[in-house]
Scaffold this motif. Structure first.
Motif, PDB file in Angstrom:
ATOM      1  N   ARG A   1      -2.163   6.743  -4.484  1.00 38.19           N
ATOM      2  CA  ARG A   1      -1.440   8.018  -4.600  1.00 38.19           C
ATOM      3  C   ARG A   1      -0.651   8.073  -5.913  1.00 38.19           C
ATOM      4  NH1 ARG A   1       0.547  11.736  -0.593  1.00 38.19           N
ATOM      5  NH2 ARG A   1       2.307  12.950  -1.402  1.00 38.19           N
ATOM      6  N   VAL A   2       0.073   6.985  -6.214  1.00 40.41           N
ATOM      7  CA  VAL A   2       0.886   6.941  -7.426  1.00 40.41           C
ATOM      8  C   VAL A   2       0.013   7.046  -8.670  1.00 40.41           C
ATOM      9  CG1 VAL A   2       2.350   5.444  -8.837  1.00 40.41           C
ATOM     10  CG2 VAL A   2       2.811   5.705  -6.389  1.00 40.41           C
ATOM     11  N   LEU A   3      -1.152   6.377  -8.646  1.00 42.14           N
ATOM     12  CA  LEU A   3      -2.025   6.342  -9.819  1.00 42.14           C
ATOM     13  C   LEU A   3      -3.010   7.505  -9.858  1.00 42.14           C
ATOM     14  CD1 LEU A   3      -2.702   2.490  -9.871  1.00 42.14           C
ATOM     15  CD2 LEU A   3      -1.280   3.796 -11.458  1.00 42.14           C
ATOM     16  N   GLY A   4      -2.959   8.371  -8.862  1.00 42.65           N
ATOM     17  CA  GLY A   4      -3.799   9.560  -8.867  1.00 42.65           C
ATOM     18  C   GLY A   4      -5.272   9.294  -8.663  1.00 42.65           C
TER      19      GLY A   4
ATOM     20  N   ASN B   1      -0.225   8.903   6.912  1.00 41.21           N
ATOM     21  CA  ASN B   1      -0.200  10.319   6.551  1.00 41.21           C
ATOM     22  C   ASN B   1       0.719  10.583   5.360  1.00 41.21           C
ATOM     23  OD1 ASN B   1      -1.995  11.591   8.380  1.00 41.21           O
ATOM     24  ND2 ASN B   1      -0.522  11.332  10.028  1.00 41.21           N
ATOM     25  N   ILE B   2       1.783   9.794   5.249  1.00 39.57           N
ATOM     26  CA  ILE B   2       2.729   9.958   4.139  1.00 39.57           C
ATOM     27  C   ILE B   2       2.173   9.372   2.846  1.00 39.57           C
ATOM     28  CG2 ILE B   2       5.000   9.272   3.266  1.00 39.57           C
ATOM     29  CD1 ILE B   2       6.003   9.345   6.166  1.00 39.57           C
ATOM     30  N   PHE B   3       1.588   8.174   2.931  1.00 41.09           N
ATOM     31  CA  PHE B   3       1.209   7.417   1.736  1.00 41.09           C
ATOM     32  C   PHE B   3      -0.144   7.786   1.159  1.00 41.09           C
ATOM     33  CE2 PHE B   3       3.936   3.537   3.175  1.00 41.09           C
ATOM     34  CZ  PHE B   3       5.082   4.210   2.775  1.00 41.09           C
ATOM     35  N   ARG B   4      -1.072   8.296   1.959  1.00 39.08           N
ATOM     36  CA  ARG B   4      -2.427   8.480   1.445  1.00 39.08           C
ATOM     37  C   ARG B   4      -2.455   9.533   0.341  1.00 39.08           C
ATOM     38  NH1 ARG B   4      -4.549  13.123   4.150  1.00 39.08           N
ATOM     39  NH2 ARG B   4      -3.598  13.527   6.176  1.00 39.08           N
ATOM     40  N   PRO B   5      -3.357   9.345  -0.636  1.00 37.37           N
ATOM     41  CA  PRO B   5      -3.483  10.329  -1.720  1.00 37.37           C
ATOM     42  C   PRO B   5      -3.906  11.695  -1.197  1.00 37.37           C
ATOM     43  CG  PRO B   5      -4.616   8.280  -2.275  1.00 37.37           C
ATOM     44  CD  PRO B   5      -4.251   8.185  -0.832  1.00 37.37           C
ATOM     45  N   ARG B   6      -3.630  12.707  -1.984  1.00 34.38           N
ATOM     46  CA  ARG B   6      -4.044  14.064  -1.607  1.00 34.38           C
ATOM     47  C   ARG B   6      -5.559  14.135  -1.468  1.00 34.38           C
ATOM     48  NH1 ARG B   6      -5.881  18.304  -4.465  1.00 34.38           N
ATOM     49  NH2 ARG B   6      -5.556  17.179  -6.423  1.00 34.38           N
TER      50      ARG B   6
END
Length: 378
Positions: A110-113, A147-152
């Motif tokens: 998620r952070v690294l897109g 659900n919070i951490f997973r990438p879009r």
């Protein structure tokens, strides 16, 4: 395209059952695509004991087996390698649920897109439909964090529509791709013959309460003596001892053989008349496909995605809560099991090929990496 697979355990750690083989089949196929680079991050866990460590296999792509220090797959070196590996990748594929690598991999992707494919391998489904699933409160907490951490751009990979329906109930607005597992179709099989005086039942899977083994043991006590049962697989040591104790009181009708693979597994299928998997929950049940590929008809439950067994004339799929398992086995044994096995082999050869599975994953990866994903049903 650079693809990173993150998985708690990997081939040759076959103790952990069907997901080891299906994940390896995906990696083998994707790594053979000309413009794809593949890396695998995993632990060296080969079994439940900390001392059970795999001997790394020689594979045509790099696999890093991080040293497990505790639990199922707690491997600090795996965590340490995640940031650089995910930064390298165009797409991340995480296999497994309720274990150490999953949530850190989600957060870093998620952070690294980075877009992400998640294969829960039936764990979400089992928690949804198995009332006696252990550690429910902890699992609900894990799902909330997932659900919070997973990438879009996350796609849930499931192996059947039934798994999709039951899994997405536990998540929020996640896209899904239904891609069945593939099964190796053996080219040369020994000629199977039935001994009309008996019926040889076979079970092969992880030894776990959700597999319905205790119901199968109870059923054997009600079946005529001409029915025998051979059990293949390993699992929790205490549970396996309990089953072995029960088998000891069966007058030799129930035999436990432990883990088998390769030629030993093929020989086990060759010696069976009917494969029985009375499971309370299966996302796919690769052993059902394997049995059919070896010309062995199957009796399983509606908690597996094999409702079309009857339509293809190669077995039955029953409601275990409403059906008499002993009566179902006895009735099926009166059919031409050899002919049913031939029909089952033809079905899996047609619909569950490795080429079709790999093509579906390649399409999923390219679509997701290119931001053009649409839900996939194979």
């Amino acid at each position: 395209m650079k693809v990173l697979h993150i998985v708690p355990t990997f081939y040759p750690a076959t103790y952990w059952g069907g997901p080891i083989w299906s994940t390896k089949a995906i990696c083998d196929g994707i790594a053979a695509v000309p413009d794809v680079e593949l890396q695998v991050l995993t632990s060296d866990a080969a079994g439940p004991a900390i001392s059970d460590r795999v001997t790394p296999a020689t594979l045509p792509y790099p696999v890093h087996y991080a040293r497990r220090m505790a639990g199922h797959c707690i491997a600090p070196d795996l965590l340490a390698r995640l940031p650089r590996a995910i930064h390298w990748a165009d797409l991340v594929h995480v296999t497994g649920t309720y274990n150490m690598p999953t949530l850190p991999a989600f957060a870093l992707a998620r952070v690294l897109g980075k877009p992400l494919v998640w294969s829960p391998r039936g764990a979400l489904q089992a928690t949804e439909d198995w009332a006696e699933a252990p550690h429910l409160r902890i699992k609900h907490g894990f799902e909330h964090l997932a659900n919070i951490f997973r990438p879009r751009d996350t796609v849930l990979h499931v192996t059947a529509a039934q798994e999709a329906r039951q899994s997405v109930r536990r998540l929020q607005g996640i896209a899904r791709a239904v891609i069945p597992n593939a099964v190796d179709i053996p080219v040369d099989l020994p000629q199977r013959q039935r001994d009309g005086s008996g019926c040889r039942l076979m079970f092969l899977s992880r030894l776990h309460p959700k597999k319905g083994l205790e119901a199968l043991f109870d059923t054997m006590a009600r079946l005529p003596s001409r029915f025998t049962l051979d059990i293949y697989g390993t699992g929790d040591a205490a549970y396996a001892r309990m089953l072995q104790l029960r088998a000891n009181f069966s007058n030799g009708r129930i035999r436990m053989h432990g883990h088998v693979e390769g030629k030993a597994k093929a020989a086990a299928f060759a010696g069976a008349d009917l494969f029985v998997l009375p499971s309370h929950s299966e996302n796919f049940g690769i052993v059902v496909a394997e049995a059919l590929a070896h010309r062995v008809p199957v009796l399983t439950t509606q908690r597996t995605p094999w409702q079309e067994l009857e339509r293809h004339g190669c077995g039955r799929c029953i409601d275990l809560s409403r059906s008499d398992l002993a009566a179902e086995i006895a009735a099926l044994a009166e059919h031409d099991l050899l002919q049913m096995g031939e029909r089952g082999r033809a079905w899996v050869r047609r619909d569950f090929s490795t080429a079709a599975m790999v093509a579906a994953f390649e399409g999923l990866y390219r679509d997701l990496a290119g931001q053009g994903f649409q839900e996939v049903m194979v």
